[in-house]
Design an enzyme around this catalytic site. Structure first.
Site, PDB file in Angstrom:
ATOM      1  N   GLY A  48      -7.959  -3.168  41.780  1.00  0.00           N
ATOM      2  CA  GLY A  48      -9.131  -4.026  41.986  1.00  0.00           C
ATOM      3  C   GLY A  48     -10.377  -3.305  42.451  1.00  0.00           C
ATOM      4  CG  ASP A 107      -6.213 -13.523  49.710  1.00  0.00           C
ATOM      5  OD1 ASP A 107      -6.324 -14.396  50.575  1.00  0.00           O
ATOM      6  OD2 ASP A 107      -5.874 -13.766  48.542  1.00  0.00           O
TER       7      ASP A 107
END
Ligand code: PRP
Length: 183
Positions: A48, A107
């Site tokens: 990512g 997250d």
């Protein structure tokens, strides 16, 4: 790929390419000041962080080293344990280096909390984190992020490195994925 190219798959644009670029420039200016006279080692977390890494590195008006790590957090059931497996380790020796971990998103924070402890044990001169996005509602652990971009809602978000089933990573912006795509 532009957000407009997959507009039907998206419900809401959260960040445009320009907004991301401006924020990365702002963060890069701070890094240049904080590491003046040094040559920091940027550690990107695959996959990512590839976009953030590429853009931050190119924005910086200083020499940097770049290295990559691939880690995998276990599935949802064991995620809360924060157990992370190293799939590809760094090539660089961190001893005495000024290290900046570069991440796309925090997250739960478990990946970064684990990574920070792991890299800290390798004897760097300093260790900081740069993360473009954070989902504040989802945080399970507090991670000290020195260079931070945007808070985003706790939704299914794709683009700029973030994928759904490996798609949408190459979107120039960040957007919320439409439920019809994954349901
Ligand atoms: C994403 C992201 C972070 C991690 C954040 O990676 O790049 O590494 O999740 O989640 P956490 O804060 O809950 O730990 P992912 O595992 O989806 O792999 P990818 O980067 O290859 O898509």
């Amino acid at each position: 790929m532009e957000l407009a190219d997959v507009a039907d798959d998206l419900t809401e644009v959260l960040l445009t390419e320009t907004q991301i670029h401006d924020k990365i420039a702002e963060l890069a200016r701070r890094v240049e000041q904080d590491y003046a006279g040094e040559r920091p080692l940027l550690v990107g977390v695959l996959k990512g962080a590839v976009m953030v890494m590429a853009d931050v590195a190119r924005e910086l008006k200083m020499h940097v080293d770049m290295d990559f790590m691939a880690v995998s957090s276990y599935g949802a059931s064991t995620e809360s344990s924060g157990v992370v497996r190293i799939l590809k380790d760094l090539d660089a020796d961190l001893e005495g280096r000024h290290v900046i971990i570069v991440e796309d998103i925090i997250d739960s924070g478990l990946t970064l909390a684990w990574l920070r402890a792991n890299l800290e044990s390798r004897g760097p001169a300093s260790l900081e984190i740069l993360a473009l996005l954070r989902k504040p509602d989802a945080a399970k652990v507090d991670v000290d992020v020195k260079y931070f971009g945007f808070d985003i809602p706790n939704a299914f978000v794709v683009g700029y490195g973030l994928d759904y089933a490996e798609r949408y990573r190459n979107l120039r912006g960040v957007a919320v994925l439409a439920p019809h795509v994954y349901s």
